[in-house]
Design a protein around this motif. Structure first.
Motif, PDB file in Angstrom:
ATOM      1  N   UNK A   6      55.181  57.571 -16.728  1.00  0.00           N
ATOM      2  CA  UNK A   6      55.890  56.809 -17.426  1.00  0.00           C
ATOM      3  C   UNK A   6      55.864  57.065 -18.987  1.00  0.00           C
ATOM      4  N   UNK A   7      57.241  56.988 -19.265  1.00  0.00           N
ATOM      5  CA  UNK A   7      57.464  57.560 -20.541  1.00  0.00           C
ATOM      6  C   UNK A   7      57.088  56.711 -21.709  1.00  0.00           C
ATOM      7  N   UNK A   8      56.746  57.263 -22.663  1.00  0.00           N
ATOM      8  CA  UNK A   8      56.169  56.616 -23.904  1.00  0.00           C
ATOM      9  C   UNK A   8      56.517  57.180 -25.248  1.00  0.00           C
ATOM     10  N   UNK A   9      56.642  56.483 -26.427  1.00  0.00           N
ATOM     11  CA  UNK A   9      56.925  57.160 -27.624  1.00  0.00           C
ATOM     12  C   UNK A   9      58.110  58.224 -27.381  1.00  0.00           C
ATOM     13  N   UNK A  10      58.164  59.170 -28.157  1.00  0.00           N
ATOM     14  CA  UNK A  10      59.198  60.183 -28.339  1.00  0.00           C
ATOM     15  C   UNK A  10      59.040  61.157 -26.872  1.00  0.00           C
ATOM     16  N   UNK A  11      57.890  61.448 -26.526  1.00  0.00           N
ATOM     17  CA  UNK A  11      57.767  62.436 -25.537  1.00  0.00           C
ATOM     18  C   UNK A  11      56.445  62.437 -24.777  1.00  0.00           C
ATOM     19  N   UNK A  37      55.110  46.925 -18.288  1.00  0.00           N
ATOM     20  CA  UNK A  37      56.439  46.789 -17.616  1.00  0.00           C
ATOM     21  C   UNK A  37      56.481  47.306 -16.281  1.00  0.00           C
ATOM     22  N   UNK A  38      55.939  48.589 -16.041  1.00  0.00           N
ATOM     23  CA  UNK A  38      55.925  49.170 -14.773  1.00  0.00           C
ATOM     24  C   UNK A  38      55.125  48.336 -14.024  1.00  0.00           C
ATOM     25  N   UNK A  39      53.894  47.643 -14.193  1.00  0.00           N
ATOM     26  CA  UNK A  39      52.977  47.030 -13.356  1.00  0.00           C
ATOM     27  C   UNK A  39      54.086  45.751 -12.726  1.00  0.00           C
ATOM     28  N   UNK A  40      54.618  45.031 -13.623  1.00  0.00           N
ATOM     29  CA  UNK A  40      55.374  44.027 -13.507  1.00  0.00           C
ATOM     30  C   UNK A  40      56.598  44.318 -12.434  1.00  0.00           C
ATOM     31  N   UNK A  41      57.305  45.482 -12.737  1.00  0.00           N
ATOM     32  CA  UNK A  41      58.475  45.858 -12.159  1.00  0.00           C
ATOM     33  C   UNK A  41      58.350  46.105 -10.687  1.00  0.00           C
ATOM     34  N   UNK A  42      56.991  47.082 -10.494  1.00  0.00           N
ATOM     35  CA  UNK A  42      56.647  47.856  -9.366  1.00  0.00           C
ATOM     36  C   UNK A  42      55.399  46.887  -8.755  1.00  0.00           C
ATOM     37  N   UNK A  43      55.065  45.799  -9.166  1.00  0.00           N
ATOM     38  CA  UNK A  43      54.211  45.039  -8.560  1.00  0.00           C
ATOM     39  C   UNK A  43      52.759  45.619  -8.061  1.00  0.00           C
ATOM     40  N   UNK A  44      52.066  46.252  -9.181  1.00  0.00           N
ATOM     41  CA  UNK A  44      50.921  46.619  -9.140  1.00  0.00           C
ATOM     42  C   UNK A  44      49.964  46.333 -10.525  1.00  0.00           C
ATOM     43  N   UNK A  45      48.739  46.802 -10.548  1.00  0.00           N
ATOM     44  CA  UNK A  45      47.885  46.444 -11.680  1.00  0.00           C
ATOM     45  C   UNK A  45      47.026  47.400 -11.914  1.00  0.00           C
ATOM     46  N   UNK A  46      46.618  47.826 -12.984  1.00  0.00           N
ATOM     47  CA  UNK A  46      45.531  48.780 -13.491  1.00  0.00           C
ATOM     48  C   UNK A  46      44.097  48.397 -12.808  1.00  0.00           C
ATOM     49  N   UNK A  47      43.668  49.459 -12.304  1.00  0.00           N
ATOM     50  CA  UNK A  47      42.350  49.218 -11.746  1.00  0.00           C
ATOM     51  C   UNK A  47      41.366  50.066 -12.547  1.00  0.00           C
ATOM     52  N   UNK A  48      41.675  51.127 -12.957  1.00  0.00           N
ATOM     53  CA  UNK A  48      40.751  52.149 -13.848  1.00  0.00           C
ATOM     54  C   UNK A  48      41.821  52.760 -14.776  1.00  0.00           C
ATOM     55  N   UNK A  49      41.109  52.964 -15.821  1.00  0.00           N
ATOM     56  CA  UNK A  49      41.746  53.919 -16.964  1.00  0.00           C
ATOM     57  C   UNK A  49      40.949  55.259 -17.115  1.00  0.00           C
ATOM     58  N   UNK A  50      41.619  56.157 -17.315  1.00  0.00           N
ATOM     59  CA  UNK A  50      41.033  57.651 -17.544  1.00  0.00           C
ATOM     60  C   UNK A  50      41.743  58.270 -18.954  1.00  0.00           C
ATOM     61  N   UNK A  51      40.733  58.591 -19.742  1.00  0.00           N
ATOM     62  CA  UNK A  51      41.139  58.898 -21.073  1.00  0.00           C
ATOM     63  C   UNK A  51      40.751  60.306 -21.430  1.00  0.00           C
TER      64      UNK A  51
END
Length: 255
Positions: A6-11, A37-51
């Motif tokens: 998923x592209x974000x910001x400039x790069x 936006x991607x979750x809504x368009x592709x019909x998915x939801x975040x389950x876990x975030x890795x940082x």
């Protein structure tokens, strides 16, 4: 699992691994908007975030995602500069998410608490390792950065590198300057240029390709040692010296 960049910001890239039930592992969401936006368009939801590290372009969207998806697990390194983590994790530990076993590697250098995550197929390196490059040493030292890059280089070569920025084309210019006779690197540069002309990501790329092409993973080779020695105007003393010289050269490089 379906991998999406998923592209974000400039790069930047935010990475999402989506399973067949529409649940996703999201890596380094610096901005919530592309994820929502991607979750809504592709019909998915975040389950876990890795940082991977604390920089805002990698964590800035976490609070908004937690507000939208209550109970979201957020896995992060042990760093107080990452305020929204629900679990702190470090070297040698493992995350279990959506049926995947995700291993954690400590890779200080870009920042002192930087970590990377890898599954059996993918390596999420944040800003520790880029295609044909590596992250600047904002907080680490050359010995730390070398050890971190050696750890990543020792992982299975079939892993697909999913890093935090679209830097491949610009990194290729410097890499070719350092290692002009490398045929694999020349092919990778042409491939990357063609991908960007078609507005496609240059990532993911196999770790095997990076081992052939990325000068920061080739500091033990005669070619890179000779190039750094010529740039410094003196013989390099060891591999740490090679990496420090190479990183300093890249920091000041202008085309």
């Amino acid at each position: 699992m379906r991998l999406t960049a998923l592209p974000a910001f400039a790069d930047n890239y935010i990475w999402a691994l989506v399973d067949s039930e529409g649940r996703a592992i999201v890596v380094d969401p610096g901005d919530a908007a592309p994820v929502l936006a991607a979750a809504a368009q592709q019909n998915w939801a975040p389950h876990t975030i890795l940082l991977t590290h604390h920089h805002d372009d990698h964590i800035g969207g976490v609070a908004a995602l937690q507000a939208r998806y209550p109970g979201l697990e957020v896995v992060a390194p042990a760093d107080p500069r990452i305020p929204h983590a629900t679990r702190r994790i470090g070297e040698g530990e493992q995350v279990q998410a959506l049926g995947l076993e995700i291993d954690v590697v400590s890779v200080p250098g870009h920042t002192r608490s930087h970590i990377a995550f890898h599954t059996a197929e993918h390596l999420f390196s944040g800003d520790a390792l880029f295609s044909l490059g590596c992250g600047r040493m904002f907080e680490g030292t050359p010995p730390q950065l070398l050890a971190s890059l050696q750890k990543l280089a020792s992982l299975p070569p079939h892993l697909l590198l999913c890093c935090g920025h679209e830097y491949t084309v610009s990194n290729a210019v410097f890499a070719r300057h350092v290692d002009p006779a490398n045929a694999a690197l020349a092919r990778r540069q042409e491939e990357a240029l063609a991908m960007r002309r078609d507005e496609r990501p240059t990532l993911p790329v196999s770790l095997a390709s990076e081992l052939e092409c990325n000068p920061f993973l080739r500091t033990d080779t005669l070619e890179i040692r000779a190039a750094v020695s010529a740039h410094l105007g003196r013989p390099v003393t060891d591999e740490v010296d090679v990496l420090a010289g190479l990183r300093g050269w890249k920091d000041g490089f202008r085309t």
